[in-house]
Motif scaffolding. Structure first.
Motif, PDB file in Angstrom:
ATOM      1  N   ALA A  20     -42.421 106.541 -35.865  1.00 46.80           N
ATOM      2  CA  ALA A  20     -41.251 105.930 -36.495  1.00 46.80           C
ATOM      3  C   ALA A  20     -41.430 105.861 -38.009  1.00 46.80           C
ATOM      4  CB  ALA A  20     -41.006 104.539 -35.919  1.00 46.80           C
ATOM      5  N   ALA A  21     -42.592 105.426 -38.464  1.00 42.67           N
ATOM      6  CA  ALA A  21     -42.844 105.336 -39.908  1.00 42.67           C
ATOM      7  C   ALA A  21     -42.745 106.708 -40.559  1.00 42.67           C
ATOM      8  CB  ALA A  21     -44.221 104.717 -40.169  1.00 42.67           C
ATOM      9  N   TYR A  22     -43.278 107.704 -39.898  1.00 44.70           N
ATOM     10  CA  TYR A  22     -43.248 109.057 -40.452  1.00 44.70           C
ATOM     11  C   TYR A  22     -41.812 109.572 -40.569  1.00 44.70           C
ATOM     12  CZ  TYR A  22     -44.132 113.954 -41.223  1.00 44.70           C
ATOM     13  OH  TYR A  22     -44.127 115.197 -41.762  1.00 44.70           O
ATOM     14  N   TYR A  23     -41.048 109.446 -39.498  1.00 44.28           N
ATOM     15  CA  TYR A  23     -39.675 109.973 -39.519  1.00 44.28           C
ATOM     16  C   TYR A  23     -38.737 109.162 -40.398  1.00 44.28           C
ATOM     17  CZ  TYR A  23     -40.427 113.721 -36.250  1.00 44.28           C
ATOM     18  OH  TYR A  23     -40.855 114.889 -35.674  1.00 44.28           O
ATOM     19  N   LEU A  24     -39.100 107.915 -40.689  1.00 45.42           N
ATOM     20  CA  LEU A  24     -38.309 107.109 -41.615  1.00 45.42           C
ATOM     21  C   LEU A  24     -38.792 107.265 -43.050  1.00 45.42           C
ATOM     22  CD1 LEU A  24     -37.899 103.909 -39.423  1.00 45.42           C
ATOM     23  CD2 LEU A  24     -36.162 105.648 -39.926  1.00 45.42           C
ATOM     24  N   ASP A  25     -39.640 108.267 -43.276  1.00 42.36           N
ATOM     25  CA  ASP A  25     -40.167 108.612 -44.606  1.00 42.36           C
ATOM     26  C   ASP A  25     -41.026 107.518 -45.236  1.00 42.36           C
ATOM     27  OD1 ASP A  25     -38.998 111.129 -44.502  1.00 42.36           O
ATOM     28  OD2 ASP A  25     -37.138 110.441 -45.423  1.00 42.36           O
ATOM     29  N   HIS A  26     -41.685 106.741 -44.404  1.00 40.86           N
ATOM     30  CA  HIS A  26     -42.659 105.761 -44.881  1.00 40.86           C
ATOM     31  C   HIS A  26     -44.056 106.381 -44.713  1.00 40.86           C
ATOM     32  CE1 HIS A  26     -39.622 102.686 -45.269  1.00 40.86           C
ATOM     33  NE2 HIS A  26     -39.218 102.927 -44.028  1.00 40.86           N
TER      34      HIS A  26
END
Length: 87
Positions: A20-26
């Motif tokens: 989730a963090a990766y796909y939300l650009d975090h």
């Protein structure tokens, strides 16, 4: 439930949070989660062997937790281009 098994469960829970963090650009958060997961992977095995807390649960998840992060990191990284540093 002993400490190594708790660390294993925590690491399994980290996989969807990482995705989730990766796909939300975090990306920084994703990197920190990955580092924490790697460190807990080192710790749980060492603690289990040192304290002789080896369990069937730990043996099973030792294999599964080794594969899940590879897919969790591999698929996102192969699906998009990440710029770490812009020049």
């Amino acid at each position: 439930m002993n400490l190594p098994n708790s660390l294993t469960i925590a690491r399994v829970v980290m996989v969807p949070i990482f995705i989730a963090a990766y796909y939300l650009d975090h990306f920084i958060l994703a990197m920190l989660i990955f580092i924490i997961a790697a460190l807990t992977d080192l710790l749980d095995g060492k603690i289990a062997r040192k304290k002789n807390w080896v369990s069937d649960f730990g043996k099973f998840w030792s294999y599964a937790k080794g594969i899940a992060p590879i897919y969790a990191v591999g698929f996102p990284l192969s699906s998009r281009r990440v710029t770490i540093c812009e020049a």
